[in-house]
Each structure stands twice: as structure tokens, then as C-alpha cells.
Design an enzyme around this catalytic site. Structure first.
Site, mmCIF file in Angstrom:
data_model
loop_
_atom_site.group_PDB
_atom_site.id
_atom_site.type_symbol
_atom_site.label_atom_id
_atom_site.label_comp_id
_atom_site.label_asym_id
_atom_site.label_seq_id
_atom_site.Cartn_x
_atom_site.Cartn_y
_atom_site.Cartn_z
ATOM 1 N N SER A 424 0.843 -1.193 0.000
ATOM 2 C CA SER A 424 0.000 0.000 0.000
ATOM 3 C C SER A 424 0.878 1.243 0.000
ATOM 4 O O SER A 424 1.961 1.249 0.579
ATOM 5 C CB SER A 424 -0.916 0.032 1.234
ATOM 6 O OG SER A 424 -1.606 -1.181 1.389
ATOM 7 N N HIS A 664 10.984 55.091 -23.171
ATOM 8 C CA HIS A 664 11.026 53.868 -23.981
ATOM 9 C C HIS A 664 9.610 53.409 -24.319
ATOM 10 O O HIS A 664 9.146 52.349 -23.878
ATOM 11 C CB HIS A 664 11.797 52.765 -23.248
ATOM 12 C CG HIS A 664 13.262 53.031 -23.145
ATOM 13 N ND1 HIS A 664 13.830 53.629 -22.031
ATOM 14 C CD2 HIS A 664 14.285 52.819 -24.020
ATOM 15 C CE1 HIS A 664 15.137 53.741 -22.215
ATOM 16 N NE2 HIS A 664 15.440 53.258 -23.419
ATOM 17 N N HIS A 668 9.261 56.507 -29.116
ATOM 18 C CA HIS A 668 10.698 56.243 -29.285
ATOM 19 C C HIS A 668 10.922 55.173 -30.352
ATOM 20 O O HIS A 668 11.821 55.310 -31.204
ATOM 21 C CB HIS A 668 11.304 55.797 -27.957
ATOM 22 C CG HIS A 668 12.681 55.209 -28.086
ATOM 23 N ND1 HIS A 668 13.779 55.939 -28.481
ATOM 24 C CD2 HIS A 668 13.131 53.927 -27.888
ATOM 25 C CE1 HIS A 668 14.849 55.158 -28.518
ATOM 26 N NE2 HIS A 668 14.480 53.937 -28.163
ATOM 27 N N HIS A 704 12.179 46.967 -31.081
ATOM 28 C CA HIS A 704 13.403 46.790 -30.298
ATOM 29 C C HIS A 704 13.222 47.087 -28.811
ATOM 30 O O HIS A 704 14.057 46.696 -27.995
ATOM 31 C CB HIS A 704 14.525 47.660 -30.870
ATOM 32 C CG HIS A 704 14.487 49.083 -30.424
ATOM 33 N ND1 HIS A 704 13.627 50.012 -30.968
ATOM 34 C CD2 HIS A 704 15.199 49.754 -29.473
ATOM 35 C CE1 HIS A 704 13.811 51.178 -30.383
ATOM 36 N NE2 HIS A 704 14.764 51.052 -29.468
ATOM 37 N N ASP A 705 12.150 47.787 -28.409
ATOM 38 C CA ASP A 705 11.910 48.061 -26.985
ATOM 39 C C ASP A 705 10.521 47.619 -26.547
ATOM 40 O O ASP A 705 9.948 48.191 -25.610
ATOM 41 C CB ASP A 705 12.090 49.556 -26.698
ATOM 42 C CG ASP A 705 13.543 49.922 -26.410
ATOM 43 O OD1 ASP A 705 14.274 49.036 -25.921
ATOM 44 O OD2 ASP A 705 13.940 51.067 -26.684
#
Length: 933
Positions: A424, A664, A668, A704-705
Site C-alpha cells: 500500500s 522607452h 521612441h 526593439h523596446d
């Protein structure tokens, strides 16, 4: 040199010693007719159920009745063969047959066995981990085409059975197979021993010693000792009892061969359930007395000794008269067994002192042989246990995704290891809770249990009585709460055992072994329990140690499976969350329709081809239309067959996935893309870069950001953010920007690269990744030295791939830092936005991380901005744009703007220095005092 000729007997003997070679030859060269004849002959031989005719010349002694009440001589052995015929005049040796079956052993050197090398087995083990599809026959072979279909089918099936790739478990078993085989030396024939006994007792004694010294199998050794003792003292019957339980302090004398007749020609079958065992308590009866006191007992009339127990005689009808009982000692003098000879031949004669002396001389050699055989058996047992544990590890690594499957494997292995009736496993509901509560129970019953026990087990499980007992098992709860194993040899005598629940379940529990299951953090996650050894004995210390070692691996396997289940659920939650977020992160259909139907202004109207473009001249919607114009102006929509609606949707979704941070953000990203467009069209780079490269840098500028959080890579590393844990501390954000861009492209209705060829798509994704990662200034510093040297020496070559890669990276950095090339008012405004975002990061470093931010991030030093901007331009920006002007003179306006902006920052810096000097002079101090007055 002439080849030696072998007669049929030698060939037959060789094949008997190497059955695997015979099987291999039969599989390759055997014919269907041969197999059919073999089946027909053996089916006829097994059709008669009556007794076989007795062999001529069988001695009367071979037909005598043993104490077990079964005929010894007139039947067949375990393999169905008739008993061998004794030597005429065999009464000289007490009716011992010529050559019992154990005398026919052969020297198995194994030199001609076909075995796969360890190296090949390891290779097969590794190959079996992969999935292979093998054809088991050659479709071009037609040599057997004329055979009946049934024969062809039979051959194909035989080939398939022998050539399918083995499973991992089978290969592991082959790798772990013991290469240590028991040496088998054929003993001298019994008739020869009888001859030696009459004519050369010394040689006779040496033959008996030699026969037992070469045998490491305890079963056959015990049987040899019995026969040889009968032969030495002319006894009618003999028994051998071995001491068990000495380590646990509960000694018992156990014999699997009780009252063996001197004329028994074959080794009796051993029962897997030890039904033939006779157990004598330590110190009870004559056997127990000899074992406890180590004395020799020689009784002429057993019924005259009060220690004699006549129950066996009453059951079998065999009357015991004389009896000689003597201890067997190991080399260090410890009693390890007792030998008993019964009824001296001729009948009624007592055992003499010479018989005692002979036995006293012979039994020390028996003790040494028994000790060696027991040691070998113990080593084999430990080897098998270690092998079983390795197979357990293999099972656990093969199955780590399904809890029920892995627990069933665990219970099956536990039953195989410990040979128990039931196993068991109970798992805790909450491992952190101080209250022990089991949430899951698993139960497995051994297939070796009786049918009644199995039916009782099924009924109890259907009624849930046994399951309830498992969940509320007081012993299991004790083990789970204390972390200590419990080993109960007699359940009904232990106060911790619930006898009522046992009676209700209908399964009688004799012994219990229960141990905790730990995870890798040494937390108890459940308990494992085994019940009732199949041999009826309690679980000993060796069983407990083995079970605890076994459960360590099981705990790791169960824990890994539970963790996998948790990870699977987390993954499902994450998938749902991403699905919800992707729905809200994508643009609406109304927005797409709006821009799809809008008129896109010309380049001249938007002024996006101007290097000195005003970064703040367009609103958020105008930036979308300007981006659409750039794609169309560069010919990418036509060249790569980009669906216009998909392009609109993709641009809107990219815009939506930029956060509302100070710098950012989407503006931008657009400004970086605009400057790249202006450089491509103004400086003529559009004619140098390929169309795929142009598409990669334009998309890279826009993405890119993506999802920038307003903090840099250093902050991610310092704070130990989820991004740093996911991507590491090298270009953390840039990797995230790229992956986010890929996620958008993979969203439904957003793949602007859908119509590219496979190679174009692969190349484009690689270029896109390079473009986004190039915006990491760390990578810029690593590559700019090489770029500057190539440019200064005039060694730049557009046909060299590495040169093109470096150039694209420099273009991406130049566009990312492009605000410094804009007119003074625009450049200063961008610098203030960047500085404000940096100050917010510095505030978080001070408040959350308890760190003092550097000057560029420190709000308290904001008056140092001009000096910091000068350092920024001189160390990073100016060298880059000077190098680009050397590549293409059309970029000189950018360099001129950088120089102009630097002079502006220089003026501000000088004013600050003058103000600082004036504020610290004595005159200014006096003026300040007068002003206060």
C-alpha cells in the site's frame, strides 16, 4: 592437420551444456516438418495419464515408503524422467542408486556462450531511448516464395519476435545480469563411492569431502550432505536443520529436506511457499537440544527418550528406532546446523561410536561448505537487491508524468523485492499541516495469494472497508507523524494494530512493515506499507533496510511526479492567462478597418525622409500611417506579399504592447524606425543591404523596446526580477523584446512574414534577432572596436558576412541613440525625458533595493546633467557617428548635429561651474548674509 572426429555422444553432451547454441541452430536451420514431428511425438507421450511401467531391476529399497507417505522409487522426477537403476547387489551401499540427477552436472566454463559485450549493451540501452521503426524482413527476398503461406507467416513472426528492438528495461536487465556463475563439478558416481567405502575408507572420505567442497548452491549442498551422511553411517533416513534468525536473536532450526531416504535418486522439488519446511524451536526436542547445547545425542531407542516427539511417526506410519544427532559448526566454532541420522541399517541396530567418530570428522567440512554456500547466497541476494534498486530508478525515470502509474510500478517492485502479499502507498493531503491526513491510497495484492484471499480483497475494496482502513490507518499515521519506520512481527499482539478493522476487511494481517516516504527537501509526503511475507515469516531487519532504501527512490519519483503535475497546472493557468492577455493586447477590428481605409500621406508630406525629423511632430495615429508609408515606400509590401490588413493589425498591436513609460515607449520606437528609414533612403544604404536585411532592421526598430518597463538590464539583475530569472543577466531586456516580437508575429492575424519562403523566413528571423539584440550597449562596446578598425583602415568589404553583420549592428545603435543628432531643442527635450525615466529607476533602487543609485539615476544630482551628457556624447555617440561618416559622407549632417548639441551642453556645463564657483566665494557669502538681513 586432420580435424578430430566427434562421436554423437560428445556432440550431445556439448549441446546439453550450451542449450542457447542449440536453440540458435534450431531457429536458423530447423524445418517445419521437424517441429511438427516433435509436437506430435510429445503430445502422444503426454496423452496417457496412467502410471509408467517400472524399470527392470529396480531394487526393493527404492520402493520403500518415506515418512512423508510418498513413494520414493517407482515414480518420476521433477523433469518427468524415470528414476535411475541401482547397481545389482546394491545392498552393500544401503540401496543407494547408481547416479542421482545431481551427479550429472557438467563443467560449465561458458567459453562458447554468445553474449553481447557491455559496450554493445550500453549502446543498445542508449538507442532504445529513441523511437525507431524497424522492418523485420527484407521485402526483396523471394527464395521462400514457393512455400505455403502459413509457413512464410510463421517464419516472419519468428523473425519479428527475435528482432524487435528491446525495451529499456530489458536492455538494463541485460547490462546488470550477473556474470558470476556457480561452478558445477560432476561428483563421482555412488557405486564408485560404495566401492571405495569397502576397499579404501580414506579415499572414500576424501571423495565425500571433495564433492561438497565444490558446491556453492545451498539446496543441492544440503541434499548431498544428507545422502552422504546416510552412506557413511548406514542410516535409513537423514535430516539437516540449519540455524536461522541468529542476527535477530530469535534462533530457529529450519529444514527444507526432512527425513530424506538414502535411496532417493532425485533432488526433490523445492516449494516457492516453503510448504516442505520443518521448523523446530530453539531448545525444543532433540534437534533443538543439540542446537542449543552443542552436544552429540545417540539414542538406541528414540521412544525411551522423553525429548523425542513421535507426532511425525504417527502421521507417516514410519517408526523411528535409533537416532544419531550431531551439531554442525562453522570454522569459528558457531553452531550453524544440526544433522540427524535415523534407523541404523540393518534395522534395529543402534548407531555405534565409530559412526559418531565418522560424523564428527565429516561434519566440520560440511560446516565450512555450508558457511561458504550461505555467504555466496547472501552475496547473490544483495546483488539481486541492488539490481532491483537500479531497475526501480529506471522505472522512476521512465515514468514521471502520471502519479497512478508510477505508484503502481513502485508497489509492483516492492512486492517483487520483499515477496509480500499486499503493498500500500498512502499520500498526505498537506505536507505542511501538523495534522496527518491521507488524501490518496493505492493498493496492490500479490498474484501469488490464494483465490479466496483475492476474492476477499476484491469484496473489501468494493465495500470500501479496506480503503477506509488504509486512510484511517493508525500505524500509517504514526509513521507519518514521527518519521520512524514501524516493523510489527505479530500484528494481533501489538496494541497499535486495529484488529477490528482487520476482521471487517476479511484479510488476516500477520506482519506489518511501514516506512515514511520523503521528498528531496526531507519532508514526509506519504507512507509505504507492506503486509505478510509470502513465506509466513515476519519482516526482518534486512527487509526493513531494503524497503527504506527502496522508498528513498520512490519518494523522489513521487515528488517529481507531483511537481510535474503542479507545473502542468501552472502551464495551463499560464496558457489561459496568456490567451486573455493576448486578447486584450491586440488591437480591435474597428481600429484595423479605420487604418485600412485611410489615405496614407506621401513621404514628403510626412517628412519622414529627413534626418533632422521632429520626433514630436506626429500624434500616435499619424505615426501608424507614417509606418505604413515606410513599408510601402521601401517596396516591402509588394516584395514579400505582405497582406495590408495584417500589416495594419500588426502595427497597431505593436503600438499597444509598448508601455506608458516616459521615454522607452511607442514614440521612441517609431523615431528609431524613422531615422533608419531616412538613413536607408538618404545615404543609399537601401542599395547596399538586401531586401531581407532591410525588412529585418525596419521591423527590428519598431520592436526593439517592446514591453520596456522603464528600467535597464542592471536593475533587472539587482532586483532578481522574473525577466532576469527567465533570460539571465546578459541582454535581459533585449531577449525579452525579441521574444515579445515573436509572440506578436505568432498571434493569429499578425504574421506579416506569412508569405515568405522557408529559407527567407529562417534568415529573416535570425536577422531580426541580431537587430534587436544589437541595441544592447554591452554588445555595441564589444563590436565597435572591430568596426572602427575596419573603417579606419579602409578594409571594409560588403561581401563579407561578418562585416555586414557588424554594420547592421552599428546602424541599429546609431538609430537608437539618434536623438543626439536632432536639432538642439528636440535633442534636449529627449534628454530630459530619458533623465526623468532614469530618476524613477533611481528612486526605486533607493526605496526597494536600499541602494544608492549612480549619478545618472540619482535625482539629487540632476544639476550634473550637462556633464553627464558630455561624457555620454564623447564616449559613446561621437565615435560611432564619426565612423559612419567615413563609411558614407552623406551622414555628415548627423555628425554636425552631434557636435552642435555637444557645444550646447558644454555651455550649460560651464555656466553651472561658474555658478558653483560664485556661490562658494567669500563675496557671494557676504552678499548672501546682507540679503538675509
Amino acid at each position: 592437420m586432420a580435424a578430430s572426429r566427434l562421436d554423437f555422444g560428445e556432440v550431445e553432451t556439448f549441446l546439453d551444456r550450451h542449450p542457447e547454441l542449440f536453440e540458435d541452430y534450431l531457429m536458423r536451420k530447423g524445418k517445419q516438418e521437424m517441429v511438427e514431428k516433435w509436437l506430435q511425438r510429445h503430445s502422444q507421450g503426454q496423452g496417457a495419464l496412467g502410471p509408467r511401467p517400472s524399470l527392470a531391476g529396480t531394487s526393493s529399497l527404492a520402493h520403500s515408503t518415506c515418512r512423508g507417505g510418498s513413494s520414493v522409487g517407482g515414480g518420476t522426477g521433477p523433469n518427468g524422467s524415470a528414476h535411475s537403476q541401482p547397481l545389482p547387489g546394491g545392498g552393500d551401499c544401503g540401496g543407494v542408486p547408481l547416479s542421482p540427477s545431481w551427479a550429472g552436472g557438467s563443467r560449465g566454463d561458458g567459453n562458447l556462450q554468445r553474449r553481447a559485450s557491455q559496450k554493445e549493451l550500453r549502446k543498445s540501452f542508449a538507442r532504445s531511448k529513441a523511437i525507431h521503426v524497424n522492418r523485420t524482413y527484407d521485402e526483396q527476398v523471394t527464395s521462400r516464395a514457393q512455400e505455403p503461406l502459413s509457413s512464410v507467416r510463421r517464419r516472419a513472426l519468428l523473425r519479428k519476435a527475435s528482432s524487435l528492438p528491446p525495451t529499456t528495461a530489458h536492455i538494463l536487465s541485460a547490462l546488470l545480469e550477473s556474470r558470476v556463475n556457480l561452478p558445477r563439478y560432476p561428483p563421482t558416481a555412488i557405486d564408485y563411492k560404495c566401492h571405495l567405502k569397502k576397499h579404501n575408507e580414506r579415499q572414500f572420505f576424501l571423495e565425500l569431502v571433495k564433492d561438497i567442497s565444490n558446491d556453492l548452491d545451498l539446496t543441492s549442498l544440503s541434499y548431498k550432505i544428507l545422502i552422504f551422511v546416510c552412506l557413511m553411517v548406514d542410516a535409513d533416513r537423514c535430516s539437516l536443520f540449519l540455524v536461522e534468525g541468529a542476527a535477530a536473536g530469535k534462533k530457529t532450526l529450519v529444514s527444507k529436506f526432512f527425513d530424506v531416504h538414502a535411496g532417493t535418486p532425485l533432488l526433490p522439488c523445492s516449494s516457492t511457499e516453503n510448504s516442505n519446511e520443518v521448523q523446530v524451536p530453539w531448545g525444543k526436542g532433540i534437534i533443538g537440544y543439540v542446537g542449543e547445547h552443542g552436544e552429540t545425542v545417540n539414542i538406541p531407542d528414540a521412544y525411551q527418550d522423553r525429548r523425542f516427539n513421535d507426532e511425525i511417526d504417527k502421521l507417516t506410519g514410519y517408526k523411528t528406532k535409533s537416532l544419531l544427532c550431531m551439531p554442525i559448526r562453522s570454522s569459528d566454532g558457531e553452531i550453524i546446523g544440526v544433522a540427524q541420522a535415523i534407523n541404523k541399517i540393518p534395522e534395529g541396530a543402534p548407531f555405534t561410536e565409530d559412526d559418531e567418530k565418522v560424523m564428527q570428522m565429516y561434519l566440520p567440512f560440511c560446516g565450512i561448505a555450508i558457511s561458504n554456500a550461505q555467504l555466496f547466497a547472501a552475496s547473490r541476494k544483495e546483488y539481486e537487491r541492488s539490481r532491483a534498486l537500479l531497475e526501480v530508478v529506471n522505472d522512476l525515470f521512465e515514468e514521471q508524468t502520471d502519479l497512478e502509474k508510477i505508484v503502481k510500478k513502485i508497489m509492483h517492485r516492492a512486492q517483487t523485492l520483499l515477496k509480500c502479499e499486499r503493498c500500500s502507498v498512502l499520500l498526505l493531503e498537506d505536507i505542511e499541516s501538523p495534522v496527518v491526513k491521507f488524501t490518496k491510497s493505492f493498493e496492490l495484492m500479490s498474484p501469488k495469494c490464494s483465490a479466496d484471499a483475492e476474492n476477499s480483497f476484491k469484496e473489501s475494496m468494493e465495500k470500501s472497508s479496506y480503503s477506509d482502513w488504509l486512510i484511517n490507518n493508525s500505524i500509517a499515521e504514526l509513521v507519518a507523524s514521527t518519521g520512524l519506520p514501524v516493523n510489527i512481527s505479530d500484528a494481533y499482539q501489538d496494541p497499535r494494530f486495529d484488529a477490528e478493522a482487520d476482521q471487517i476487511s476479511g484479510f488476516h494481517i500477520r506482519s506489518v512493515l511501514c516506512v515514511p516516504i520523503w521528498n528531496s527537501n526531507h519532508q514526509i509526503i506519504g507512507v509505504a506499507q507492506v503486509l505478510n511475507r509470502l513465506d509466513g515469516k515476519p519482516f526482518d531487519d534486512a527487509d526493513q533496510r531494503l524497503f527504506e532504501a527502496f522508498v528513498i527512490f520512490c519518494g523522489l519519483g513521487i515528488n517529481n511526479t507531483i511537481m510535474y503535475d503542479q507545473v502542468k497546472k501552472s502551464w495551463a493557468k499560464q496558457s489561459v492567462a496568456l490567451d486573455v492577455l493576448s486578447y486584450h493586447a491586440t488591437c480591435s477590428k474597428a481600429e484595423v478597418d479605420k487604418f485600412k481605409a485611410a489615405n496614407i500621406p506621401l513621404v514628403s508630406e510626412l517628412a519622414i525622409d529627413d534626418i533632422h525629423f521632429d520626433d514630436f511632430s506626429l500624434d500616435v495615429d499619424a505615426m501608424i500611417t507614417a509606418a505604413l508609408r515606410m513599408f510601402m515606400e521601401l517596396g516591402m509590401v509588394q516584395k514579400f506579399k505582405i497582406d495590408y490588413e495584417t500589416l495594419c493589425r500588426w502595427l497597431l498591436t505593436v503600438r499597444k504592447n509598448y508601455r506608458m513609460v516616459l521615454y522607452h515607449n511607442w514614440r521612441h520606437a517609431f523615431n528609431v524606425c524613422q531615422l533608419m528609414f531616412a538613413m536607408l533612403t538618404t545615404a543609399g544604404f537601401q542599395d547596399i543591404l538586401t531586401e531581407v536585411e532591410i525588412l529585418a532592421v525596419i521591423v527590428g526598430c519598431l520592436c526593439h523596446d517592446l514591453d520596456h518597463r522603464g528600467t535597464n538590464n542592471a536593475f533587472q539583475a539587482k532586483s532578481g526580477s522574473a525577466l532576469a530569472q527567465l533570460y539571465g543577466t546578459s541582454a535581459t531586456l533585449e531577449h525579452h523584446h525579441f521574444n515579445h516580437a515573436v509572440m506578436i508575429l505568432q498571434s493569429e492575424g499578425h504574421n506579416i512574414f506569412a508569405n515568405l519562403s522557408s529559407k527567407e523566413y529562417s534568415d529573416l528571423m535570425q536577422l531580426l534577432k541580431q537587430s534587436i539584440l544589437a541595441t544592447d550597449l554591452t554588445l555595441y562596446f564589444e563590436r565597435r572596436t572591430e568596426f572602427f578598425e575596419l573603417v579606419s583602415k579602409g578594409e571594409y568589404d560588403w561581401n563579407i558576412k561578418n562585416h555586414r553583420d557588424i554594420f547592421r549592428s552599428m546602424l541599429m545603435t546609431a538609430c537608437d541613440l539618434g536623438a543626439v543628432t536632432k536639432p538642439w531643442e528636440i535633442s534636449r527635450q529627449v534628454a530630459e525625458l530619458v533623465t526623468s525615466e532614469f530618476f524613477e529607476q533611481g528612486d526605486r533602487e533607493r526605496l526597494e533595493l536600499k541602494l544608492t543609485p549612480s549619478a545618472i539615476f540619482d535625482r539629487n544630482r540632476k544639476d550634473e546633467l550637462p556633464r553627464l551628457q558630455l561624457e555620454w556624447i564623447d564616449s559613446i555617440c561621437m565615435p560611432l557617428y564619426q565612423a559612419l561618416v567615413k563609411v558614407n559622407v552623406k551622414l555628415k549632417p548627423m555628425l554636425d548635429s552631434v557636435a552642435t548639441n555637444r557645444s550646447k551642453w558644454e555651455e550649460l556645463h560651464q555656466k553651472r561651474l561658474l555658478a558653483s564657483t560664485a556661490s562658494s566665494s567669500p563675496a557671494s557669502v557676504m552678499v548672501a548674509k546682507e540679503d538675509r538681513n
